[in-house]
Design a protein around this motif. Structure first.
Motif, PDB file in Angstrom:
ATOM      1  N   VAL A  79     -12.168  18.703  -7.115  1.00 11.58           N
ATOM      2  CA  VAL A  79     -13.340  17.907  -7.479  1.00 11.58           C
ATOM      3  C   VAL A  79     -13.976  17.380  -6.203  1.00 11.58           C
ATOM      4  N   ALA A 132     -22.753  15.738 -15.599  1.00 10.12           N
ATOM      5  CA  ALA A 132     -21.930  16.879 -15.187  1.00 10.12           C
ATOM      6  C   ALA A 132     -20.883  16.449 -14.168  1.00 10.12           C
ATOM      7  N   PHE A 133     -21.286  15.572 -13.229  1.00 10.28           N
ATOM      8  CA  PHE A 133     -20.318  15.103 -12.220  1.00 10.28           C
ATOM      9  C   PHE A 133     -19.167  14.363 -12.884  1.00 10.28           C
ATOM     10  N   ARG A 136     -16.792  16.651 -14.505  1.00 11.93           N
ATOM     11  CA  ARG A 136     -15.853  17.272 -13.570  1.00 11.93           C
ATOM     12  C   ARG A 136     -14.732  16.309 -13.206  1.00 11.93           C
ATOM     13  N   ARG A 139     -12.407  16.232 -16.156  1.00 14.02           N
ATOM     14  CA  ARG A 139     -11.625  17.470 -16.199  1.00 14.02           C
ATOM     15  C   ARG A 139     -10.540  17.450 -15.122  1.00 14.02           C
ATOM     16  N   GLY A 140     -10.913  16.950 -13.937  1.00 15.10           N
ATOM     17  CA  GLY A 140      -9.943  16.899 -12.853  1.00 15.10           C
ATOM     18  C   GLY A 140      -8.786  15.957 -13.123  1.00 15.10           C
ATOM     19  N   TYR A 265     -22.423  16.282 -19.156  1.00 15.18           N
ATOM     20  CA  TYR A 265     -20.976  16.021 -19.228  1.00 15.18           C
ATOM     21  C   TYR A 265     -20.247  17.149 -19.947  1.00 15.18           C
ATOM     22  N   GLU A 268     -19.373  20.497 -18.394  1.00 14.47           N
ATOM     23  CA  GLU A 268     -18.182  20.563 -17.542  1.00 14.47           C
ATOM     24  C   GLU A 268     -16.904  20.216 -18.291  1.00 14.47           C
ATOM     25  N   PHE A 269     -17.021  19.377 -19.307  1.00  9.44           N
ATOM     26  CA  PHE A 269     -15.839  18.949 -20.050  1.00  9.44           C
ATOM     27  C   PHE A 269     -16.241  18.761 -21.520  1.00  9.44           C
TER      28      PHE A 269
END
Length: 1011
Positions: A79, A132-133, A136, A139-140, A265, A268-269
């Motif tokens: 990330v 989106a950030f 991530r 998700r990380g 969001y 990405e997840f």
């Protein structure tokens, strides 16, 4: 609370330089950074830029360890944009130092170059990138754990936000306090019970605009995330909820901003449906927690004015959100996350697609005259629909010649963007966009028009919505799919009869009278009409519902309120103004199409669509097709359409190449024929088939001599006009060819030999023998080709007397002639009791000609002969047809046979035909115009006479009746030598229901014309 009350460290820049040199081994320029409870500074060194973090003495050491571990984990997970801990010279993440007599933890982390998100305006692209950030980051963090993350006493945790419910008492303003109380109550009732079933993970929990870094030269690009001090374990969806809460503060367009963040969001997840459904409430609870905590702290620290000032953006956002339907916002979150607007949407759509609704209007709106009413593009002279002049204008739109038993409606479309919604109720606090897109279908008719329930259900609410431009009297009925999924129908702008017709909770049957159209003074101030709408969810509404949605949120609104045409099932043309109506086409036609090409009806009909026994005109009105025997198995039968498309995509060529399909179809077709009729030829039409049949017969007998019936018609080519008295004996015709002999027309009603007896049949057949004598006198041999329809179509749907064809065939064969049965109109099971018309007469022809129904409208015809005749025809002259027998046509022919057999259409023709003939006979008892009823199966006719004794033909009346029933939405035509026979030869899918429509229309027309 201890970290808040303990003063932050206060080292001088020189002290911090010394600290960095001692712990990390390099020197750098120190620039202090703003921090609430710790001391932070930027360190610019030759090896890079860093942040020195000196923790508050009251900081939890385990929490610092959690932060360090999380940042390291995210770095290893790939990330980008997360600070990384720089180890000390001793190789550890942190060092303990003495600061002003207290122990503090020191860390050094990498610097993220950029600007704070709080430093500039928001854009939707920026918000999407922010979502989106954070996706991530989430998700990380999956799979990451740390003992210090489990903070059950952490007041900012949304998992435990209910613990703050008593803190709403610290909110000073009563209205705001009540609002927050309501949020806690909704959270307790709706959200808290669902939390145990949601995913959980370690969360950052503080993506506010001072913790998000953007690219200074491109603020839409998110560079990174700082300040991991609020990390804890919780429901995973909390991360997105918190991100939303901060990002929406003072946003101009809440709808668009929410969608952008959520959409980014989930790219990405992805989130689950359950998570999407609690997201809006969790976001509001973050704001509620914020105002509760700040209100309590303001009470405890009355001298700190910043505490109340900083909570204002949160209160403003909560107040804006409080004006919105929370369940609509849940639907918006669902859509933004990639789900349907409501859980029930697909189940409801599927149910409506497969269910047959009871007609809501009588006469049935689908078969009634109508016009599309585009509010934003009205026809010239149309008054505003809020102007009482509308009444007179609407009455004037009804066609003058439209029978009184035919309905007339104006239709306003679903999804239309309209400018008429000017009242305050069509705006909201979330954005500047007004709701302008119509969520229902409007049906305009006179006040008092009855409305009937399309489905069984239960009255949900009855209300009078009195605001200007609202619904006035309003009815909402709750229904359910067979699986128990509820859905709702709304009826707005109703009359004052409503409260007396129904009561809330009352069960309603399909087809039951439920309301009447309201007048101006009871329907909200609109022209009399019904607003009809479907809802898959009532949201938070009761007694009323949004009738208009935002254009930018159409995917949300259309999921909540799908197109009511799923129930009404009106053709799409019902809602479109055709730029090329019949009058315009007639003008074009007069300039470019030969005038001898006839067109039906006094009022011309533009047909744009077909389905089963129905044709649909340019206004979307359905017409019952009672005359088109070409589309034998129904207009646009899906199996025929599929066969054409499938084979056309593979191969279509001529018969010089071998192909299985032609042989397969030949075998299937000849298996339907009796005797030795086994050899098939394929052509493109009935006309071409008759041409080929005569070629075969004439080759066999060695001459052109042909015996035909008077008024016969066998095609429109030159050769067929030669043998069609129906053509050459009428206007524009020419003398009878010398090789053609015309036998007396075997009409049991109007001819010299009355009745259907075998004696009548033999008497008429004797005239065939006379013709054969005439052939012999001319040629020296009586051999001739004898061609006759098995039932006469253009002769007036005439069924021959018993034994006629048998006796006629005997005469022909005794002279060495060839017998041809023209089955172009009556073959393929149409007559019901037999598959072929000639079988009614107990004969087997030498050649059978087929066309029209064989291809269901596709250009296909066939000739089937005996092997002996086929051998005679093979005399050295090649027979070839460029398109006859092509693979596409063969696939269509096979599909037609499959449908006839598979759907039992021959038996249906017998049942429906018998029913129709019996009903026609009953009409004859009531209407003197009916002189004779005749036919077999779905090939029937009614001969009209002005006097049953003299049998004077009612030719003019027949034309008027055909046009009258056309106005009623039923298509038929006239035929016969005197053009006084109403003929009926509908598609074979015509059943009793369709027969009843035809008969009702005939009754009305006969009553008016015969009066």
């Amino acid at each position: 609370m201890s970290a808040f009350t303990t003063p932050p460290p206060d080292l001088a820049p020189a002290q911090m330089q010394t600290l960095v040199r001692r712990l990390y081994g390099f020197a750098g320029e120190v620039s202090p950074l703003i921090s609430e409870r710790d001391q932070n500074a930027r360190i610019d060194a030759g090896t890079g830029t860093f942040v020195l973090k000196i923790a508050n003495a009251g900081e939890d050491l385990d929490q610092i360890a959690l932060q360090n571990a999380a940042m390291s984990h995210l770095g290893r997970a790939g990330v980008q944009g997360v600070p990384q801990v720089v180890p000390t010279l001793a190789g550890v993440d942190t060092a303990e130092v003495d600061v002003s007599g207290a122990k503090s933890i020191v860390r050094l982390v990498t610097w993220l170059d950029g600007a704070l998100l709080s430093g500039g305006p928001r854009s939707l692209n920026q918000l999407q990138n922010l979502g989106a950030f954070m996706g991530r980051v989430t998700r990380g963090l999956q799979g990451f754990g740390h003992p210090a993350a489990f903070r059950s006493d952490f007041i900012w945790s949304l998992d435990h936000v209910g613990n703050l419910s008593s803190w709403d008492s610290y909110i000073a303003a009563p209205a705001r306090r009540r609002m927050v109380e309501g949020l806690f109550a909704r959270y307790s009732d709706r959200v808290a019970p669902r939390l145990p079933g949601l995913r959980a993970s370690v969360l950052h929990q503080d993506a506010n605009d001072n913790n998000v870094i953007v690219d200074a030269s491109d603020p839409d690009r998110i560079v990174g995330l700082i300040d991991f001090g609020d990390m804890s374990f919780g429901r995973t969806i909390n991360e997105l909820a918190i991100t939303l809460a901060y990002a929406l503060l003072d946003a101009d367009d809440l709808y668009a901003s929410m969608r952008a963040i959520i959409g980014g969001y989930v790219s990405e997840f992805p989130i689950t449906e359950d998570e999407a459904e609690v997201l809006f409430d969790l976001m509001r609870m973050r704001l509620a927690a914020s105002v509760c905590i700040s209100s309590r702290r303001a009470k405890e620290h009355p001298d700190n004015a910043y505490l109340t000032i900083s909570q204002e953006p949160a209160f403003r956002l909560l107040e804006r959100l409080d004006t919105l339907d929370p369940e609509f916002m849940v639907a918006l979150c669902r859509c933004a996350a990639g789900f349907d607007a409501t859980r029930s949407e697909q189940a409801v759509r599927a149910h409506l697609a497969r269910s047959e609704a009871s007609p809501m209007f009588h006469p049935d709106i689908a078969r009634s005259a109508r016009f599309a009413l585009l509010t934003n593009a009205p026809p010239a002279g149309m008054p505003d629909i809020k102007d009482r002049a509308w009444d007179d204008w609407f009455v004037a739109q009804r066609p003058a010649n439209l029978p009184l038993n035919v309905g007339f409606y104006g239709l306003g479309s679903y999804g239309e963007k309209r400018s008429v919604y000017t009242a305050a109720q069509f705006a909201d606090a979330a954005s500047e966009e007004r709701r302008t897109r119509h969520l229902g279908i409007d049906v305009f008719a006179s006040a008092g028009t009855p409305v009937h329930a399309p489905f069984p259900g239960r009255v949900h609410t009855i209300a009078y919505n009195a605001e200007p431009l609202d619904y006035g009297h309003t009815l909402i009925i709750e229904h359910a799919t067979p699986e128990g999924v509820p859905f709702y129908t709304l009826y707005g702008h109703l009359g004052g009869s409503l409260p007396g017709l129904l009561a809330e909770g009352q069960e309603v049957a399909a087809g039951e009278l439920i309301a009447h159209f309201g007048d101006w003074d009871e329907n909200g101030g609109w022209a009399p009409h019904l607003h009809f709408q479907v809802m898959t969810d009532m949201l938070s509404q009761k007694g009323n519902f949004f009738g208009v949605g935002h254009d930018s949120l159409w995917d949300v609104w259309s999921g909540i309120c799908p197109d009511p045409n799923l129930i009404l099932r009106l053709a799409p043309e019902s809602f479109i103004v055709d730029p090329n109506p019949p009058a315009k086409l007639m003008d074009r036609r007069s300039k470019s199409i030969g005038p001898s090409l006839s067109i039906s009806y006094a009022e011309k009909l533009k047909v744009v669509r077909g389905e089963g026994p129905w044709l649909i005109d340019h206004t979307g009105r359905k017409y019952l097709d009672a005359v088109n025997n070409i589309t034998h198995v129904g207009h646009c039968h899906p199996k025929v359409v599929e066969a054409i498309a499938r084979q056309a995509a593979v191969l279509n060529t001529n018969t010089r190449y071998l192909n299985d399909l032609m042989l397969d179809f030949s075998d299937r077709l000849t298996a339907k024929l009796p005797g030795d009729l086994k050899v098939a030829y394929f052509v493109n039409s009935g006309t071409e088939a008759n041409e080929l049949a005569l070629r075969i017969a004439r080759t066999a007998i060695g001459k052109k001599s042909t015996v035909v019936l008077d008024w016969a018609y066998h095609g429109n080519s030159g050769g067929m006009v030669d043998i069609s008295p129906y053509k050459f004996k009428r206007k524009g015709g020419y003398p009878q060819p010398d090789f053609v002999e015309i036998a007396e027309f075997p009409d049991p009603y109007r001819g010299p030999h009355k009745g259907m007896s075998e004696a009548s049949g033999r008497a008429y057949a004797a005239d065939v023998a006379r013709c054969l004598d005439a052939v012999e006198a001319k040629t020296g041999s009586g051999a001739a080709a004898f061609i006759a329809e098995s039932i006469s179509g253009v002769g007036g749907q005439v069924v021959y007397p018993d034994g006629y064809l048998k006796a006629a065939y005997d005469h022909v064969r005794a002279r060495g002639g060839v017998c041809i049965a023209d089955e172009v109109q009556c073959g393929f099971g149409r007559v019901g009791s037999t598959f072929w018309g000639f079988e009614l007469q107990g004969v087997v022809p030498d050649i059978v000609v087929m066309g029209k129904p064989i291809g269901n409208g596709h250009p296909l015809g066939a000739v089937v002969a005996t092997p002996e005749l086929a051998a005679c025809f093979a005399n050295g002259m090649e027979y070839f047809n460029s398109f006859g027998g092509n693979p596409v046509s063969m696939a269509v022919g096979l599909a037609v046979l499959d449908i006839i057999d598979g759907e039992g259409l021959q038996a249906k023709a017998l049942e429906t035909g018998d029913y129709m003939l019996a009903r026609f006979e009953e009409m004859a008892d009531r209407h003197p115009l009916v002189g004779d009823v005749r036919g077999r199966g779905l090939f029937s006719g009614i001969e009209l006479v002005r006097d049953r004794t003299t049998r004077e033909p009612a030719t003019e009346e027949a034309g008027r009746i055909v046009n009258h029933i056309r106005q009623q939405g039923v298509l038929a035509s006239t035929d016969g030598p005197l053009d006084n026979v109403l003929k009926f030869k509908p598609p074979m899918v015509f059943g009793r229901a369709e027969a009843d429509i035809l008969i009702t229309a005939l009754e009305a027309a006969l009553a008016e014309v015969g009066a």
